[in-house]
Motif scaffolding. Structure first.
Motif, PDB file in Angstrom:
ATOM      1  N   PHE A   9      29.398  39.640  36.283  1.00  0.00           N
ATOM      2  CA  PHE A   9      30.516  38.694  36.282  1.00  0.00           C
ATOM      3  C   PHE A   9      31.809  39.479  36.053  1.00  0.00           C
ATOM      4  CE2 PHE A   9      33.274  35.410  34.670  1.00  0.00           C
ATOM      5  CZ  PHE A   9      32.762  34.190  35.102  1.00  0.00           C
ATOM      6  N   TYR A  10      32.499  39.779  37.145  1.00  0.00           N
ATOM      7  CA  TYR A  10      33.717  40.609  37.069  1.00  0.00           C
ATOM      8  C   TYR A  10      34.926  39.791  36.597  1.00  0.00           C
ATOM      9  CZ  TYR A  10      31.698  44.608  39.555  1.00  0.00           C
ATOM     10  OH  TYR A  10      30.961  45.707  39.909  1.00  0.00           O
ATOM     11  N   GLY A  11      35.893  40.515  36.050  1.00  0.00           N
ATOM     12  CA  GLY A  11      37.194  39.920  35.689  1.00  0.00           C
ATOM     13  C   GLY A  11      37.081  38.864  34.607  1.00  0.00           C
ATOM     14  N   THR A  12      36.155  39.066  33.665  1.00  0.00           N
ATOM     15  CA  THR A  12      35.918  38.042  32.630  1.00  0.00           C
ATOM     16  C   THR A  12      37.120  37.891  31.698  1.00  0.00           C
ATOM     17  OG1 THR A  12      33.613  38.738  32.603  1.00  0.00           O
ATOM     18  CG2 THR A  12      34.345  37.331  30.778  1.00  0.00           C
ATOM     19  N   GLU A  35      34.817  42.908  31.894  1.00  0.00           N
ATOM     20  CA  GLU A  35      36.265  42.605  31.884  1.00  0.00           C
ATOM     21  C   GLU A  35      36.987  43.156  33.106  1.00  0.00           C
ATOM     22  OE1 GLU A  35      38.404  43.479  28.305  1.00  0.00           O
ATOM     23  OE2 GLU A  35      36.891  42.453  27.086  1.00  0.00           O
ATOM     24  N   ALA A  36      36.504  44.282  33.613  1.00  0.00           N
ATOM     25  CA  ALA A  36      37.196  44.930  34.741  1.00  0.00           C
ATOM     26  C   ALA A  36      37.178  44.046  35.980  1.00  0.00           C
ATOM     27  CB  ALA A  36      36.511  46.255  35.059  1.00  0.00           C
ATOM     28  N   ALA A  37      38.226  44.193  36.792  1.00  0.00           N
ATOM     29  CA  ALA A  37      38.272  43.500  38.086  1.00  0.00           C
ATOM     30  C   ALA A  37      37.304  44.194  39.041  1.00  0.00           C
ATOM     31  CB  ALA A  37      39.686  43.564  38.646  1.00  0.00           C
ATOM     32  N   CYS A  38      36.871  43.482  40.055  1.00  0.00           N
ATOM     33  CA  CYS A  38      35.987  44.086  41.054  1.00  0.00           C
ATOM     34  C   CYS A  38      36.844  44.755  42.131  1.00  0.00           C
ATOM     35  CB  CYS A  38      35.100  43.009  41.673  1.00  0.00           C
ATOM     36  SG  CYS A  38      33.915  43.690  42.828  1.00  0.00           S
ATOM     37  N   ASN A  39      36.673  46.053  42.276  1.00  0.00           N
ATOM     38  CA  ASN A  39      37.396  46.798  43.311  1.00  0.00           C
ATOM     39  C   ASN A  39      36.589  48.060  43.616  1.00  0.00           C
ATOM     40  OD1 ASN A  39      38.032  48.705  41.233  1.00  0.00           O
ATOM     41  ND2 ASN A  39      39.768  47.417  40.634  1.00  0.00           N
ATOM     42  N   TYR A 268      47.271  37.420  35.645  1.00  0.00           N
ATOM     43  CA  TYR A 268      46.147  37.291  34.688  1.00  0.00           C
ATOM     44  C   TYR A 268      46.131  38.397  33.641  1.00  0.00           C
ATOM     45  CZ  TYR A 268      44.516  33.961  38.167  1.00  0.00           C
ATOM     46  OH  TYR A 268      44.458  32.926  39.052  1.00  0.00           O
ATOM     47  N   GLU A 269      47.094  39.330  33.712  1.00  0.00           N
ATOM     48  CA  GLU A 269      47.132  40.412  32.720  1.00  0.00           C
ATOM     49  C   GLU A 269      48.407  40.311  31.901  1.00  0.00           C
ATOM     50  OE1 GLU A 269      44.444  42.051  32.552  1.00  0.00           O
ATOM     51  OE2 GLU A 269      43.679  41.284  34.458  1.00  0.00           O
ATOM     52  N   ASP A 270      48.352  40.807  30.648  1.00  0.00           N
ATOM     53  CA  ASP A 270      49.560  40.869  29.819  1.00  0.00           C
ATOM     54  C   ASP A 270      50.280  42.183  30.141  1.00  0.00           C
ATOM     55  OD1 ASP A 270      51.543  41.037  27.970  1.00  0.00           O
ATOM     56  OD2 ASP A 270      50.256  40.806  26.214  1.00  0.00           O
ATOM     57  N   LYS A 271      51.351  42.094  30.891  1.00  0.00           N
ATOM     58  CA  LYS A 271      52.104  43.282  31.292  1.00  0.00           C
ATOM     59  C   LYS A 271      53.421  43.376  30.512  1.00  0.00           C
ATOM     60  CE  LYS A 271      49.392  44.693  34.637  1.00  0.00           C
ATOM     61  NZ  LYS A 271      48.789  46.037  34.604  1.00  0.00           N
ATOM     62  N   SER A 272      53.518  42.626  29.406  1.00  0.00           N
ATOM     63  CA  SER A 272      54.811  42.539  28.723  1.00  0.00           C
ATOM     64  C   SER A 272      55.250  43.879  28.129  1.00  0.00           C
ATOM     65  CB  SER A 272      54.778  41.455  27.638  1.00  0.00           C
ATOM     66  OG  SER A 272      53.707  41.699  26.747  1.00  0.00           O
ATOM     67  N   GLY A 273      54.313  44.789  27.879  1.00  0.00           N
ATOM     68  CA  GLY A 273      54.683  46.087  27.312  1.00  0.00           C
ATOM     69  C   GLY A 273      54.880  47.161  28.371  1.00  0.00           C
ATOM     70  N   ASP A 274      54.687  46.786  29.648  1.00  0.00           N
ATOM     71  CA  ASP A 274      54.783  47.776  30.727  1.00  0.00           C
ATOM     72  C   ASP A 274      56.136  47.694  31.433  1.00  0.00           C
ATOM     73  OD1 ASP A 274      52.181  48.010  30.039  1.00  0.00           O
ATOM     74  OD2 ASP A 274      51.346  47.446  31.992  1.00  0.00           O
ATOM     75  N   ILE A 275      56.484  48.761  32.117  1.00  0.00           N
ATOM     76  CA  ILE A 275      57.676  48.711  32.967  1.00  0.00           C
ATOM     77  C   ILE A 275      57.268  48.081  34.294  1.00  0.00           C
ATOM     78  CG2 ILE A 275      59.294  50.173  34.276  1.00  0.00           C
ATOM     79  CD1 ILE A 275      59.146  52.064  31.752  1.00  0.00           C
ATOM     80  N   HIS A 295      49.366  32.211  38.892  1.00  0.00           N
ATOM     81  CA  HIS A 295      48.211  31.659  39.634  1.00  0.00           C
ATOM     82  C   HIS A 295      47.330  30.798  38.719  1.00  0.00           C
ATOM     83  CE1 HIS A 295      45.558  32.495  43.381  1.00  0.00           C
ATOM     84  NE2 HIS A 295      45.335  31.288  42.910  1.00  0.00           N
ATOM     85  N   MET A 296      47.925  29.723  38.245  1.00  0.00           N
ATOM     86  CA  MET A 296      47.224  28.904  37.248  1.00  0.00           C
ATOM     87  C   MET A 296      47.083  27.441  37.662  1.00  0.00           C
ATOM     88  SD  MET A 296      50.256  28.664  34.375  1.00  0.00           S
ATOM     89  CE  MET A 296      49.454  27.383  33.436  1.00  0.00           C
ATOM     90  N   GLY A 297      47.338  27.155  38.960  1.00  0.00           N
ATOM     91  CA  GLY A 297      47.236  25.769  39.419  1.00  0.00           C
ATOM     92  C   GLY A 297      45.866  25.158  39.126  1.00  0.00           C
ATOM     93  N   PHE A 298      44.832  25.965  39.207  1.00  0.00           N
ATOM     94  CA  PHE A 298      43.451  25.483  39.014  1.00  0.00           C
ATOM     95  C   PHE A 298      43.121  25.242  37.541  1.00  0.00           C
ATOM     96  CE2 PHE A 298      41.447  29.017  36.844  1.00  0.00           C
ATOM     97  CZ  PHE A 298      42.442  29.986  36.964  1.00  0.00           C
TER      98      PHE A 298
END
Ligand code: NAD
Length: 335
Positions: A9-12, A35-39, A268-275, A295-298
């Motif tokens: 189960f990817y991207g948990t 937790e990792a995304a599937c790629n 879906y990721e917390d990027k608040s600390g990134d540039i 992407h949270m309509g669902f």
């Protein structure tokens, strides 16, 4: 003795486990939450599993299909309706692709209306102001939806739910779909007519080779000045650079985006600390009449529960040789 079906189960996220953990046990599946995304970098983690389960910002391309096939993975279980992130043609004779065609169209349509009401009536700005005891109304004027002309592109399950909502606001609803449905309280018109006449446009068609960059500088030029645009479908329906250019020229009254063409790896990721290295996304955030959500309509309780139920029913049907009613076949991607 029954061997438990093993699912990678990817991207948990924590909220996935709320339903998938207990329901998975109910069905007797052995779900390995990753937790990792599937790629391409993480596909190897599928080894030893019978199926992988993925969401909208995971992807499976032709090379990964071959790798999964070698690992004897039999199915790709999509926790979504859209399947543009899987190479269905490459999978056809190797791996079964199953999706959740419908979970709660109302969840997405209600969210599209929430986005529209927010960019129009600026409640997000009012909220921030009043918390600081700034009770000024300067800059917060919206427009009535009542008796406006709205355009719905794509009249499938979500588009139809959106039409019902728009009718509740007593708007005049135009719509476009290459496969019209009878009995809708809306008027089918050509795409050009819809662009030309609508005060508000809401996108509800899937991302295909035909619909990629459906909203571009040429189609934007056909729209009314001051038009409102809402996209809760897929980011690449819009050419973002063309949209930004037009927004800078003051073309749009407001734009609500729940999806973005380069959202993979960011949403879906917390990027608040990134540039923020994506200039277009950074630019959109600076425009006062743009509202971007992740992407949270669902994302309602009802929809999440239904997604878990159908995803696991799909796996159960596969395990037990039952009809695969939610299979994504090659005929669904051929033009
Ligand atoms: P659906 O399959 O029921 O309806 C899609 C409709 O689009 C169909 O009627 C189809 O004929 C039409 N269509 C196809 N090509 C078209 C074109 N060129 N122009 C106009 N219409 C066209 O799908 P749905 O359940 O209504 O979902 C619509 C889209 O919403 C999905 O494809 C997905 O991308 C998106 N979605 C987003 C979220 C979210 O959380 N934001 C959640 C679910 C679905």
């Amino acid at each position: 003795m029954r061997r438990f079906m093993k699912i990678a189960f990817y991207g948990t996220k924590p909220y996935d486990k709320i339903w998938f953990e207990p329901m998975g046990k109910e069905y007797g599946f052995d779900i390995h939450f990753i937790e990792a995304a599937c790629n391409r970098e993480t596909v190897f983690m599928a080894k030893g599993h019978d199926a992988i389960c993925i969401f909208v910002n995971d992807y499976v391309d032709a090379e990964m299909i071959d790798a999964l096939y070698e690992m004897k993975v039999k199915a790709i279980l999509l926790r979504s309706a859209g399947f543009n992130n899987v190479d269905v043609k490459a999978a056809e004779d190797k791996i079964v692709v199953l999706r959740v065609p419908s979970y709660s169209p109302e969840a997405v349509a209600e969210f599209a209306m929430a986005l529209l009401l927010t960019v129009n009536r600026l409640t997000h700005k009012a909220y921030n102001r009043t918390r600081e005891f700034n009770m000024s109304l300067n800059g917060l004027m919206g427009t009535d939806l009542y008796e406006k002309t709205v355009g719905v592109i794509g009249t499938g399950k979500i588009g139809q739910a959106m039409i019902r909502i728009f009718n509740g606001f007593q708007t005049h609803v135009l719509c476009y779909d290459p496969f019209p449905v009878e009995g809708l309280e809306a008027e089918y018109v050509s795409l050009d007519e819809l662009f030309k006449s609508s005060d508000i446009i809401s996108l509800h068609c899937p991302l295909t080779s035909d619909t990629r960059h459906l909203i571009n500088k040429d189609t934007i030029a056909k729209m009314k000045n001051g038009v409102y645009l809402v996209n809760t479908s897929r980011g690449a329906l819009i050419n973002t650079e063309d949209l930004i250019d037009a927004m800078l020229e003051g073309k749009f009254g407001g734009v609500g985006l729940d999806v973005y063409e380069e959202e993979e790896g960011v949403f879906y990721e917390d990027k608040s600390g990134d540039i923020m290295v994506d200039d277009n996304l950074a630019r959109l955030m600076t425009l006062p009449n743009a509202l971007v959500t992740s992407h949270m309509g669902f994302f309602t309780k009802e929809a999440m529960q239904a997604i878990a139920r159908t995803t696991l029913e799909n796996a159960y049907a596969l395990e037990n040789g039952l009809p695969l009613v939610n299979r994504v076949g090659i005929e669904m991607v051929q033009a």
